[in-house]
Enzyme design. Structure first.
Site, PDB file in Angstrom:
ATOM      1  N   GLU A  38      53.787  35.447  42.043  1.00 45.40           N
ATOM      2  CA  GLU A  38      52.647  34.872  41.462  1.00 45.40           C
ATOM      3  C   GLU A  38      53.118  33.383  41.427  1.00 45.40           C
ATOM      4  OE1 GLU A  38      49.772  34.661  37.375  1.00 45.40           O
ATOM      5  OE2 GLU A  38      52.026  35.281  37.294  1.00 45.40           O
TER       6      GLU A  38
ATOM      7  N   LYS B 172      43.014  34.536  40.453  1.00 43.17           N
ATOM      8  CA  LYS B 172      43.213  34.972  39.473  1.00 43.17           C
ATOM      9  C   LYS B 172      41.989  35.190  38.588  1.00 43.17           C
ATOM     10  CE  LYS B 172      46.419  36.134  35.807  1.00 43.17           C
ATOM     11  NZ  LYS B 172      47.785  35.729  35.371  1.00 43.17           N
TER      12      LYS B 172
ATOM     13  N   CYS C 297      49.666  39.379  38.158  1.00 38.85           N
ATOM     14  CA  CYS C 297      50.282  39.622  36.993  1.00 38.85           C
ATOM     15  C   CYS C 297      49.402  40.405  35.926  1.00 38.85           C
ATOM     16  CB  CYS C 297      50.535  38.140  36.391  1.00 38.85           C
ATOM     17  SG  CYS C 297      51.920  37.999  35.117  1.00 38.85           S
TER      18      CYS C 297
END
Length: 323
Positions: free
Chosen positions: A47, A132, A166
């Site tokens: 990430e 994200k 994540c």
């Protein structure tokens, strides 16, 4: 008969050249070439690997961290942009499917940074730009959330590929959205989290989340996590002994490949830099689905229904006046 390839996957566990996008991309290209040299057809990076994670959100108050936000913004990448072009060329030249996390500057505002995963095909095509959806906890001081337009499974040379960053791998509905599109290979990109609460073990948390997605979806996951280099500790912590101790906390990173039974394929890598390789045979996904296929016979779509708004979101919508 669906295309069910067998291939070598590579999960990269490494630290960026912190807050230096060009140097970090150079390091990524070298690691891509190394993985391809070992026969990898899929290479997954951590990430926000380019150019790093905003650890100051956890170690400083917001006022202290604000100049660091500016520094990260100035070091971030544009999509499209020169760093992305370099990564695309590396994927094309080595013939690998590539997933890599970047800090992406928003196109319309100096205050927007996205935690973005780039999905690049083995021909160098930019297949996906996944932002994200929800920054986790202190990350909200840095990143703007994405939208549902990038919750897509991509048809690649190594099979149907989806990716999440994540904490998104904890989001059951996001994961189901990918599974329902036929995902068989999942890329999960993480950062080392030594700044977590004392009773939180990041390496164990990564393994639990990965096993859950693999077992529920009967698929393979390639997990790539960053590490914290001594140079990063020096830069962020300076002479503060408590922060230095915090950033050096062990068991904060885990990378590896997991199979449709939820178990690791080979030995995961914990904390240290390196590349984990494993052979993936998508044919192994068939028989487990006979028992639990939550996107097929093992569900009740007359009882449950998931609706996903996959329209891209913009700050303003103009309606032109009719003549």
């Amino acid at each position: 008969m669906p295309y069910l390839p067998r291939f070598t996957a590579a999960a990269v566990q490494a630290a960026p050249v912190y807050l230096d996008a060009d140097a970090t991309v150079d390091k990524a290209v070298a690691l891509i070439e190394e993985a391809a040299g070992h026969g990898a057809s899929l290479v997954v990076f951590p990430e926000v690997f380019v150019p790093g994670y905003p650890y100051w959100n956890w170690t400083m108050n917001p006022v202290q961290g604000s100049p660091w936000f500016e520094r990260l913004y100035r070091s971030a990448v544009d999509v499209p942009g020169p760093q992305v072009a370099t990564l695309r060329e590396a994927a094309r030249r080595t013939g690998v499917v590539l997933v890599i996390g970047v800090n992406e500057r928003g196109a319309h505002s100096l205050g927007v940074l996205h935690n973005t995963l780039l999905i690049i095909g083995d021909d160098g095509e930019l297949l996906g730009v996944h932002r994200k959806l929800v920054p986790t906890w202190a990350e909200k001081l840095t990143w703007t959330g994405g939208d549902g337009s990038s919750l897509r499974v991509h048809r690649t040379a190594i099979g149907p590929l989806g990716a999440l960053a994540c904490g998104e791998n904890t989001n059951t509905l996001a994961r189901f959205t990918l599974l329902a599109q036929g995902e068989l290979v999942h890329a999960a990109s993480y950062i080392a989290l030594p700044v977590a609460p004392a009773d939180y073990d990041m390496a164990e948390a990564i393994a639990v989340r990965t096993a859950a997605h693999c077992f529920e979806g009967k698929l393979f996951s390639v997990v790539a996590c960053s590490t914290v280099s001594p140079e990063m500790v020096d830069l962020i912590a300076g002479d503060d002994p408590e922060v230095r101790k915090q950033l050096a906390r062990p068991h904060s990173a885990l990378s590896g490949i997991f199979g449709p039974d939820g178990r690791p394929v080979g030995e995961p890598l914990v904390d240290e830099e390196g590349i984990v390789y494993a052979e993936i045979d998508l044919g192994r996904c068939i028989q487990p689905k006979q028992m639990h296929d939550i996107i097929g016979h093992y569900n009740r779509f007359d009882v449950f229904q998931l609706q996903v708004d996959n329209r891209p979101r913009t700050p303003v919508v103009f309606f032109e006046e009719e003549a």
